[in-house]
Design a protein around this motif. Structure first.
Motif, mmCIF file in Angstrom:
data_model
loop_
_atom_site.group_PDB
_atom_site.id
_atom_site.type_symbol
_atom_site.label_atom_id
_atom_site.label_comp_id
_atom_site.label_asym_id
_atom_site.label_seq_id
_atom_site.Cartn_x
_atom_site.Cartn_y
_atom_site.Cartn_z
ATOM 1 N N LYS A 17 9.149 -4.824 -31.898
ATOM 2 C CA LYS A 17 9.847 -5.701 -31.172
ATOM 3 C C LYS A 17 10.237 -5.198 -29.796
ATOM 4 O O LYS A 17 10.332 -5.879 -28.806
ATOM 5 N N VAL A 18 10.463 -3.945 -29.801
ATOM 6 C CA VAL A 18 10.795 -3.180 -28.558
ATOM 7 C C VAL A 18 9.323 -3.225 -27.517
ATOM 8 O O VAL A 18 9.614 -3.486 -26.375
ATOM 9 N N LYS A 19 8.318 -2.741 -28.027
ATOM 10 C CA LYS A 19 7.056 -2.871 -27.381
ATOM 11 C C LYS A 19 6.724 -4.261 -26.968
ATOM 12 O O LYS A 19 6.234 -4.569 -25.762
ATOM 13 N N GLU A 20 7.260 -5.427 -27.682
ATOM 14 C CA GLU A 20 6.902 -6.803 -27.035
ATOM 15 C C GLU A 20 7.621 -7.039 -25.922
ATOM 16 O O GLU A 20 7.305 -7.723 -24.764
ATOM 17 N N THR A 21 8.979 -6.300 -25.519
ATOM 18 C CA THR A 21 9.811 -6.589 -24.770
ATOM 19 C C THR A 21 10.185 -5.651 -23.525
ATOM 20 O O THR A 21 10.488 -6.047 -22.500
ATOM 21 N N PHE A 22 9.223 -4.556 -23.821
ATOM 22 C CA PHE A 22 9.258 -3.516 -22.898
ATOM 23 C C PHE A 22 9.018 -3.525 -21.288
ATOM 24 O O PHE A 22 9.820 -3.226 -20.588
ATOM 25 N N PRO A 70 16.364 -8.395 -20.530
ATOM 26 C CA PRO A 70 15.508 -8.720 -21.664
ATOM 27 C C PRO A 70 15.730 -8.287 -22.958
ATOM 28 O O PRO A 70 15.812 -8.782 -24.080
ATOM 29 N N MET A 71 15.994 -6.905 -22.961
ATOM 30 C CA MET A 71 16.097 -6.249 -24.557
ATOM 31 C C MET A 71 17.352 -6.520 -25.090
ATOM 32 O O MET A 71 17.732 -6.720 -26.071
ATOM 33 N N VAL A 72 18.426 -6.867 -24.168
ATOM 34 C CA VAL A 72 19.859 -7.170 -24.424
ATOM 35 C C VAL A 72 19.687 -8.759 -24.981
ATOM 36 O O VAL A 72 20.162 -9.145 -26.026
ATOM 37 N N GLN A 73 18.902 -9.576 -24.238
ATOM 38 C CA GLN A 73 19.113 -10.858 -24.747
ATOM 39 C C GLN A 73 18.481 -11.104 -25.904
ATOM 40 O O GLN A 73 18.658 -11.933 -26.763
ATOM 41 N N ALA A 74 17.474 -10.106 -26.276
ATOM 42 C CA ALA A 74 16.723 -10.144 -27.416
ATOM 43 C C ALA A 74 17.364 -9.524 -28.695
ATOM 44 O O ALA A 74 16.820 -9.654 -29.867
ATOM 45 N N GLY A 75 18.571 -9.071 -28.269
ATOM 46 C CA GLY A 75 19.372 -8.457 -29.448
ATOM 47 C C GLY A 75 18.945 -7.005 -30.003
ATOM 48 O O GLY A 75 19.159 -6.722 -31.125
ATOM 49 N N LEU A 76 18.113 -6.396 -28.906
ATOM 50 C CA LEU A 76 17.594 -4.830 -29.499
ATOM 51 C C LEU A 76 18.300 -3.979 -29.256
ATOM 52 O O LEU A 76 18.477 -2.987 -29.750
ATOM 53 N N ILE A 77 19.104 -4.138 -27.924
ATOM 54 C CA ILE A 77 20.298 -3.018 -27.332
ATOM 55 C C ILE A 77 21.467 -3.685 -26.751
ATOM 56 O O ILE A 77 21.133 -4.844 -26.410
ATOM 57 N N ASP A 78 22.245 -2.907 -26.545
ATOM 58 C CA ASP A 78 23.278 -3.234 -25.733
ATOM 59 C C ASP A 78 23.721 -1.933 -25.059
ATOM 60 O O ASP A 78 23.185 -0.890 -25.221
#
Length: 101
Positions: A17-22, A70-78
């Motif tokens: 998921k991280v790779k998709e959004t990086f 983008p990663m915040v919106q994807a729920g991967l990081i905050d």
């Protein structure tokens, strides 16, 4: 206002998921840098992660900017946001008769 933003990796952040959004995240962060919102960027040395030094009018504005990443919106990081200001204890070193601005 200077704001220190320290990332928090969320449980949903799998490597795939991280790779998709990086690349979207990198693109967005560079745009924030060029807009003079992100003043400094660091990669953590103790674990995988990011530290950003932001410049924003308020904490609410900083949160709004972070929430668009983008990663915040994807729920991967905050991010934990920490407001910073002048080191006020230095005033203890001043002579009381010295005017301050």
């Amino acid at each position: 206002m200077k704001i220190l933003a320290i990332d928090k990796v969320l449980p949903e952040a799998t490597p795939d998921k991280v790779k998709e959004t990086f690349m979207k995240e990198v693109n967005h962060t560079v745009k924030m840098y060029l807009a003079d919102v992100v003043r400094e960027m660091y990669f953590r040395q103790d674990r995988s992660g990011t530290i950003l030094m932001l410049e924003a009018p308020s904490m609410e504005d900083a949160r709004s900017l972070i929430d668009k990443m983008p990663m915040v919106q994807a729920g991967l990081i905050d991010f934990d946001l920490i407001p910073l200001g002048p080191f006020v204890p230095l005033a203890l070193l001043l002579d009381e008769d010295t005017p301050t601005q």
